[in-house]
Design a protein around this motif. Sequence first.
Motif, short mmCIF file in Angstrom:
data_model
loop_
_atom_site.label_atom_id
_atom_site.label_comp_id
_atom_site.label_asym_id
_atom_site.label_seq_id
_atom_site.Cartn_x
_atom_site.Cartn_y
_atom_site.Cartn_z
N LYS A 170 -3.87 2.61 -1.20
CA LYS A 170 -3.06 3.45 -1.99
C LYS A 170 -2.12 3.19 -2.53
O LYS A 170 -0.73 2.56 -2.50
N GLN A 218 0.40 5.57 -5.32
CA GLN A 218 1.35 6.81 -5.79
C GLN A 218 1.44 5.93 -7.49
O GLN A 218 2.70 5.69 -7.35
N ARG A 254 0.14 11.61 -8.15
CA ARG A 254 -0.51 11.30 -8.07
C ARG A 254 -1.02 10.13 -6.69
O ARG A 254 0.02 8.88 -7.22
N TRP A 255 -1.97 9.72 -5.96
CA TRP A 255 -2.42 9.09 -5.56
C TRP A 255 -3.68 8.33 -5.84
O TRP A 255 -4.37 8.86 -7.01
#
Length: 157
Positions: free
Chosen positions: A98, A100, A118-119
Amino acid sequence: MNELVDPKTGEMVKVFIPFEKLKHRRGFFMADQDGMVALAKLDLKGRTKDVLLYILGKIDYENWLLINQVQIAEDLGMKPPHVSRAFKELENKRIIFKVQFLTGTRWGHKVKGDESKRWAFRVDPVYAWKGKASTRTTALQKVSRMKTRKMAEEIEV
């Protein structure tokens, strides 16, 4: 000129086979053979393996995954929580990660009015790569540094 065997006579026959330049199609990515062997040894089960194969089929340029988990669930006929668990397992095994990012930036320039964080997910370039081979090296270095930081954080906890 190439030489082929005539199946009727057994003679060697010279044949011209024109070379067609291969065009990259939208669905093309490079797989690392050692990476594929490593994935096989992780012994991923059922839904997790299905989600991984789906992800590999959908990765975008430089390994970004631009499809959400609900869409993956619909496409694979799964329930969203099953896809979420598969993502968590793939993250824990460091196959995907993940990242960012700051929205409101385009090609490195800020765009006023849209600056939320956001990711997104990316596939580790150790296993597969969609993009220029020259940029894979940089991506591998960045991922290596990210993994080192993550391991350090886990040790501290």
